[in-house]
Scaffold this motif. Structure first.
Motif, PDB file in Angstrom:
ATOM      1  N   GLY A  91       1.657   3.869  97.159  1.00  0.00           N
ATOM      2  CA  GLY A  91       2.163   3.272  98.388  1.00  0.00           C
ATOM      3  C   GLY A  91       2.743   4.279  99.359  1.00  0.00           C
ATOM      4  N   LEU A  92       2.934   5.512  98.906  1.00  0.00           N
ATOM      5  CA  LEU A  92       3.617   6.504  99.742  1.00  0.00           C
ATOM      6  C   LEU A  92       2.712   7.106 100.813  1.00  0.00           C
TER       7      LEU A  92
ATOM      8  N   GLU B 239       7.164   1.130  95.231  1.00  0.00           N
ATOM      9  CA  GLU B 239       7.091   2.455  95.833  1.00  0.00           C
ATOM     10  C   GLU B 239       8.244   3.385  95.428  1.00  0.00           C
TER      11      GLU B 239
ATOM     12  N   SER C  38       5.033  -3.728 102.485  1.00  0.00           N
ATOM     13  CA  SER C  38       5.553  -3.002 101.326  1.00  0.00           C
ATOM     14  C   SER C  38       5.544  -3.916 100.115  1.00  0.00           C
TER      15      SER C  38
END
Length: 334
Positions: A74-75, A99, A94
């Motif tokens: 997710g970064l 994350e 998100s």
């Protein structure tokens, strides 16, 4: 057209400095918006984005482009948001706390806690599902635990190291605060790429049980291949309102990792009036009949909690992960 654009730009600058700006009344989107999804298409965060995009487009008064930027847990997508202009035209979905572990394991060069929360539009919870062969025989978390402890079941389906399911199994096995009660000693944790593959593996009998999100497992439950036993989130799940939580069965709460918050965020240093206006329009979209119909059709719970809740979701997750030394736990046992 150029003159009109200049007027809009000047009005935006004045509204951020002049009186009354705190309400966000003088700012509005003026161009196509970008909605970053930091995961592949078809995942939970992507599903929520596509579920809300039509009412959100109407609420914003501008077209919205969904941009999937997967990778890095997710970064990669968060990094793209972090470096975007804080002008209100780029936002990101998100799946907090998914994350958090990737950032703690390896510094990505930015801190997601500096992102500006806009709101939370839904939540998924992790549920324990079992192959239908055992229906009537295995009905509680205790029953699953006994199947494993007796040696009849050897494996459980989860996601990759550092995922919430992996963390929960590690806590239940190694962390005294949890292990003393759960005493869940899974040796064979079979790793899959997401809830869909986990549900399929349980349905086929490849593993007797697995942990997946409530809405993500629903198609297999509806088709009769698996059934849910419990949720790890203490408040339960709207998808399966009749199943208990592990806390209902007397086990310690794992809420900090047992629920996935579907949040929306803006780049750091986004002005407060822009945050307020975006949050207001996002809330409007969550109340749209089309979003509610989508929720009923898919089983994905929806609601709206504001910017403070979105910021707290990230901050609280980091605090819990650090207090429990989750990174050391993952690195030692992966």
């Amino acid at each position: 057209m150029a003159g009109a654009g200049t007027a809009v730009s000047l009005a935006g600058c004045l509204s951020q400095e002049g009186p009354g700006s705190e309400g966000g009344e003088d700012w509005e989107p003026s161009e196509t918006m970008r909605y970053i999804v930091p995961y592949d298409e078809g995942g939970g965060t992507d599903v929520y984005a596509r579920g809300i995009v039509e009412p959100l487009t109407d609420a914003m008064g501008q077209d919205i482009q969904i941009d999937n930027i997967p990778g890095g847990g997710g970064l990669n997508g968060f990094g793209e948001l972090y470096s975007s202009e804080p002008d209100g035209h780029t936002i990101s979905g998100s799946a907090v706390p998914l994350e958090v572990t990737p950032q703690l394991l390896e510094d990505p060069g930015f801190d997601q806690r500096e992102l500006e929360g806009l709101g939370i539009i839904g939540r998924s919870t992790w549920c324990l599902i079992v192959n239908e062969e055992y229906e009537g025989e295995v009905e509680t978390f205790d029953d699953v635990r006994e199947k494993h402890n007796s040696g009849e079941w050897e494996s459980i389906g989860i996601q990759e190291p550092g995922s919430p399911q992996h963390i929960m199994t590690l806590l239940a096995k190694h962390e005294p605060e949890y292990a003393d009660e759960y005493d869940w000693q899974w040796e064979e944790q079979v790793q899959y790429t997401g809830t869909g593959p986990i549900a399929e593996a349980v349905t086929s009998g490849e593993v007797p049980c697995g942990i997946g999100t409530d809405a993500g497992t629903r198609p297999n439950v509806d088709s009769g291949g698996v059934y849910p036993v419990c949720t790890f989130y203490s408040e339960g799940t709207d998808v399966y309102p009749d199943i208990p939580s592990v806390t209902d069965e007397g086990y310690p709460s794992m809420d900090f990792v047992a629920g996935v918050n579907r949040g929306l965020y803006a780049p750091p240093e986004t002005e407060q009036n822009i945050i307020d206006e975006l949050a207001s329009r996002i809330e409007e979209a969550t109340q749209d009949d089309r979003y509610e119909e989508w929720s009923e059709e898919t089983g994905n719970p929806i609601f709206f909690e504001g910017p403070d809740a979105a910021n707290a979701a990230i901050d609280d997750a980091f605090e819990e992960f650090q207090n429990l030394n989750i990174v050391d736990l993952v690195e030692e046992h992966s």
